[in-house]
Design an enzyme around this catalytic site. Sequence first.
Site, PDB file in Angstrom:
ATOM      1  N   ARG A  28       0.920  -1.206  -0.089  1.00 28.18           N
ATOM      2  CA  ARG A  28       0.124  -0.133   0.247  1.00 28.18           C
ATOM      3  C   ARG A  28       0.848   1.258   0.112  1.00 28.18           C
ATOM      4  O   ARG A  28       0.476   2.259   0.411  1.00 28.18           O
ATOM      5  CB  ARG A  28      -0.928  -0.025   1.142  1.00 28.18           C
ATOM      6  CG  ARG A  28      -1.984  -1.085   1.059  1.00 28.18           C
ATOM      7  CD  ARG A  28      -3.144  -1.113   2.248  1.00 28.18           C
ATOM      8  NE  ARG A  28      -3.990  -2.075   2.258  1.00 28.18           N
ATOM      9  CZ  ARG A  28      -4.836  -2.138   3.019  1.00 28.18           C
ATOM     10  NH1 ARG A  28      -4.975  -1.589   4.249  1.00 28.18           N
ATOM     11  NH2 ARG A  28      -5.558  -3.108   3.066  1.00 28.18           N
ATOM     12  N   ARG A  32      -3.067   6.923   0.805  1.00 24.54           N
ATOM     13  CA  ARG A  32      -3.530   7.893   1.597  1.00 24.54           C
ATOM     14  C   ARG A  32      -2.643   8.342   2.530  1.00 24.54           C
ATOM     15  O   ARG A  32      -2.957   9.707   3.039  1.00 24.54           O
ATOM     16  CB  ARG A  32      -4.635   7.276   2.361  1.00 24.54           C
ATOM     17  CG  ARG A  32      -5.963   6.958   1.621  1.00 24.54           C
ATOM     18  CD  ARG A  32      -6.836   6.306   2.237  1.00 24.54           C
ATOM     19  NE  ARG A  32      -6.602   4.957   2.759  1.00 24.54           N
ATOM     20  CZ  ARG A  32      -7.318   4.425   3.567  1.00 24.54           C
ATOM     21  NH1 ARG A  32      -8.551   4.677   4.139  1.00 24.54           N
ATOM     22  NH2 ARG A  32      -6.866   3.003   4.014  1.00 24.54           N
ATOM     23  N   ARG A  41      -6.771  12.142  -5.106  1.00 24.71           N
ATOM     24  CA  ARG A  41      -8.254  11.764  -4.870  1.00 24.71           C
ATOM     25  C   ARG A  41      -9.303  12.580  -4.719  1.00 24.71           C
ATOM     26  O   ARG A  41     -10.425  12.589  -5.238  1.00 24.71           O
ATOM     27  CB  ARG A  41      -7.908  10.992  -3.417  1.00 24.71           C
ATOM     28  CG  ARG A  41      -9.354  10.187  -3.030  1.00 24.71           C
ATOM     29  CD  ARG A  41      -9.023   9.517  -1.448  1.00 24.71           C
ATOM     30  NE  ARG A  41      -8.764  10.894  -0.570  1.00 24.71           N
ATOM     31  CZ  ARG A  41      -8.572  10.662   0.615  1.00 24.71           C
ATOM     32  NH1 ARG A  41      -8.198   9.446   1.145  1.00 24.71           N
ATOM     33  NH2 ARG A  41      -8.347  11.715   1.391  1.00 24.71           N
ATOM     34  N   ASP A  78      -6.890  -2.802  -7.555  1.00 20.85           N
ATOM     35  CA  ASP A  78      -7.707  -3.329  -6.454  1.00 20.85           C
ATOM     36  C   ASP A  78      -8.064  -4.795  -6.788  1.00 20.85           C
ATOM     37  O   ASP A  78      -7.914  -5.356  -7.906  1.00 20.85           O
ATOM     38  CB  ASP A  78      -9.143  -3.020  -6.315  1.00 20.85           C
ATOM     39  CG  ASP A  78      -9.777  -3.293  -5.068  1.00 20.85           C
ATOM     40  OD1 ASP A  78      -9.436  -2.567  -3.925  1.00 20.85           O
ATOM     41  OD2 ASP A  78     -10.580  -4.312  -5.188  1.00 20.85           O
ATOM     42  N   TYR A 155     -15.606 -11.521  -0.385  1.00 22.77           N
ATOM     43  CA  TYR A 155     -15.944 -10.554  -0.867  1.00 22.77           C
ATOM     44  C   TYR A 155     -17.532 -10.769  -1.606  1.00 22.77           C
ATOM     45  O   TYR A 155     -18.467  -9.758  -1.378  1.00 22.77           O
ATOM     46  CB  TYR A 155     -15.216  -9.544  -1.662  1.00 22.77           C
ATOM     47  CG  TYR A 155     -14.314  -8.772  -0.663  1.00 22.77           C
ATOM     48  CD1 TYR A 155     -14.763  -7.796  -0.089  1.00 22.77           C
ATOM     49  CD2 TYR A 155     -12.794  -9.210  -0.920  1.00 22.77           C
ATOM     50  CE1 TYR A 155     -13.704  -6.958   0.755  1.00 22.77           C
ATOM     51  CE2 TYR A 155     -11.859  -8.512  -0.126  1.00 22.77           C
ATOM     52  CZ  TYR A 155     -12.341  -7.493   0.905  1.00 22.77           C
ATOM     53  OH  TYR A 155     -11.373  -6.743   1.348  1.00 22.77           O
TER      54      TYR A 155
END
Length: 354
Positions: A28, A32, A41, A78, A155
């Site tokens: 990652r 963010r 974003r 993703d 998921y």
Amino acid sequence: MATLSQVPHLLRAARGEKVDRPPVWMMRQAGRYMKVYRDLRDKYPSFRERSENPDLAIEISLQPFRAFQPDGVILFSDILTPLPGMGIPFDIVESRGPIIDPPIRSMEQIEQLHALDPETSLPFIRTILQTLRQEVGNQATVLGFVGAPWTLAAYAIEGKSSKDYAVIKRMAFSAPQILHAFLEKLADAIAIYVRYQIDCGAQVVQMFDSWAGQLSPQDYDVFALPYQQRVFRQVKATHPDTPLILYINGSAGILERMAQSGADIVSVDWTVDMADARRRLGSEVGVQGNMDPCALFGSQDFIRDRIFDTVRKAGNHRHIFNLGHGVLPSTPEENVAFFFETAKQLDKLLAMPV
């Protein structure tokens, strides 16, 4: 034929070749915690647009490379990205995560799924990976990544993230034939997707079975491991020289089983001491990891000590230095910079007396 200096550092380590220091990247690492990412974003709030628009995904993938020069540059994407190509739509809602509606709950739904054709359904992946290879050259290894069958099934069947995975486990324990049929289709699609990423430029591919750590060891042997093996076996049949990494969050109880998956490298989370991981996995399996992401909130001395401790325990053979999970959104960027600066000086620092 490429000379040694032309082969990126991480790729050589992943192949088991001798290197002067462990290569380093972060799971990652594009995301963010970086202001440049947050600014982008805000301008493009849809995650799927950011990950499926080649210009945006390339920019995001390269942001940490420009800032910190890691040894690995990973595709910004993703794990659910290939699902629409099979007939399973999804969305990602900020602060809520992935949403799959309707969730997969019946054999009829599974029978309606179709084989993945990534050239048709995922053409942006080729553009992104080819461009990343051109941009980083031999300065870093380009990594692809995919989700594993169990995690994608979790998921799709739950319809969203879950705390207890009760829906998929209920299916596993009461209607296993439905789940196995779904896992087979997912494994074959993921194998196609891994091969496609390699053909498009990925030099190493990591498979995330993020939720397999929610399984008991006996259920891991039934519902996760065979399908990891199915993916890796198909990939190795056509791309035997591409190193493959397996990561599972919460894997302390199943490390030895992970080594049976066919992966070349087992990515270890921070709940296992790296020396124990080396002992349990054996000398033939490479390791990745495994510093606690929260260590990056400590002082520079603390971060340096943790880096040294991990690397000394792993040894400098087939070790890719990384965190034990993804870098956290509130991590100070200056600490990430120090992490990479220190790790890339390890050939000199490790030669110094303790």
